[in-house]
Write a protein that holds these residues in place. Structure first.
Motif, PDB file in Angstrom:
ATOM      1  N   ARG A  47       0.843  -1.192   0.000  1.00 12.90           N
ATOM      2  CA  ARG A  47       0.000   0.000   0.000  1.00 12.90           C
ATOM      3  C   ARG A  47       0.881   1.246   0.000  1.00 12.90           C
ATOM      4  O   ARG A  47       2.003   1.229   0.515  1.00 12.90           O
ATOM      5  CB  ARG A  47      -0.921   0.014   1.217  1.00 12.90           C
ATOM      6  N   ARG A  49       2.585   4.739   0.936  1.00  9.81           N
ATOM      7  CA  ARG A  49       2.918   5.389   2.207  1.00  9.81           C
ATOM      8  C   ARG A  49       3.961   6.453   1.944  1.00  9.81           C
ATOM      9  O   ARG A  49       4.696   6.404   0.960  1.00  9.81           O
ATOM     10  CB  ARG A  49       3.425   4.377   3.226  1.00  9.81           C
ATOM     11  N   GLU A  66       1.724  14.307  -1.092  1.00 11.97           N
ATOM     12  CA  GLU A  66       1.288  14.890   0.178  1.00 11.97           C
ATOM     13  C   GLU A  66       1.518  16.402   0.213  1.00 11.97           C
ATOM     14  O   GLU A  66       0.668  17.165   0.677  1.00 11.97           O
ATOM     15  CB  GLU A  66       2.026  14.219   1.335  1.00 11.97           C
ATOM     16  N   ARG A  71      -5.451  17.035   0.380  1.00 12.27           N
ATOM     17  CA  ARG A  71      -5.656  15.772   1.100  1.00 12.27           C
ATOM     18  C   ARG A  71      -5.321  14.651   0.148  1.00 12.27           C
ATOM     19  O   ARG A  71      -5.470  14.788  -1.062  1.00 12.27           O
ATOM     20  CB  ARG A  71      -7.126  15.573   1.500  1.00 12.27           C
ATOM     21  N   TRP A  72      -4.888  13.512   0.691  1.00 14.67           N
ATOM     22  CA  TRP A  72      -4.683  12.332  -0.138  1.00 14.67           C
ATOM     23  C   TRP A  72      -4.921  11.110   0.730  1.00 14.67           C
ATOM     24  O   TRP A  72      -4.941  11.178   1.956  1.00 14.67           O
ATOM     25  CB  TRP A  72      -3.283  12.301  -0.762  1.00 14.67           C
ATOM     26  N   GLY A  73      -5.103   9.990   0.077  1.00 12.82           N
ATOM     27  CA  GLY A  73      -5.288   8.740   0.790  1.00 12.82           C
ATOM     28  C   GLY A  73      -5.438   7.621  -0.215  1.00 12.82           C
ATOM     29  O   GLY A  73      -5.145   7.782  -1.402  1.00 12.82           O
ATOM     30  N   TYR A  74      -5.918   6.489   0.268  1.00 15.69           N
ATOM     31  CA  TYR A  74      -6.166   5.364  -0.633  1.00 15.69           C
ATOM     32  C   TYR A  74      -7.275   4.503  -0.054  1.00 15.69           C
ATOM     33  O   TYR A  74      -7.606   4.580   1.124  1.00 15.69           O
ATOM     34  CB  TYR A  74      -4.901   4.536  -0.870  1.00 15.69           C
ATOM     35  N   ARG A  75      -7.856   3.715  -0.925  1.00 20.07           N
ATOM     36  CA  ARG A  75      -8.822   2.699  -0.518  1.00 20.07           C
ATOM     37  C   ARG A  75      -8.504   1.438  -1.316  1.00 20.07           C
ATOM     38  O   ARG A  75      -7.841   1.506  -2.339  1.00 20.07           O
ATOM     39  CB  ARG A  75     -10.263   3.168  -0.722  1.00 20.07           C
TER      40      ARG A  75
END
Length: 117
Positions: A47, A49, A66, A71-75
């Motif tokens: 994933r 990071r 970043e 904003r950032w993220g993952y699913r």
């Protein structure tokens, strides 16, 4: 543009997408936000990071994401990972190039896929 480049390159370099798989890029727009989503074909549980700075030539991609996004993220979707980054902006429906709906405040998807063809 840099965030898109970093996330697509990471999907190709670190997942099955770079071994004959697919990368799916979605651009979404809504009131006050643009969202980029990049889906890969799976990374065997890996994933995204943000890595600590160690002076290496590589490993800075998610730090760039970043720093440049609001904003950032993952699913996850099975083995696949969808990395997303959001960018806020002041609403201005006077610009028809923004891809925004005047009748909806929800994000609208627009996607394309590329692969080994």
């Amino acid at each position: 543009m840099t965030v898109g480049s970093e996330t697509v390159c990471n999907a190709i370099l670190h997942t099955a997408s770079g071994d004959g798989g697919w990368v799916t890029v979605s651009l979404l727009a809504g009131r006050g936000v643009h969202r980029l989503e990049v889906a890969d074909d799976g990374a065997d549980g890996g994933r995204p990071r943000v890595k600590a700075e160690d002076g290496a030539e590589s490993g800075r991609g998610m730090r760039i994401v970043e720093a440049l996004s609001d904003r950032w993220g993952y699913r996850t979707d099975g083995d696949r990972t969808i990395v997303w980054a959001e960018f806020r902006f002041a609403n201005s429906f006077g610009n028809s190039d923004m891809g925004l709906s005047r009748v909806s405040s929800t994000l609208m998807a627009s996607a394309f896929q590329g692969g080994d063809q």
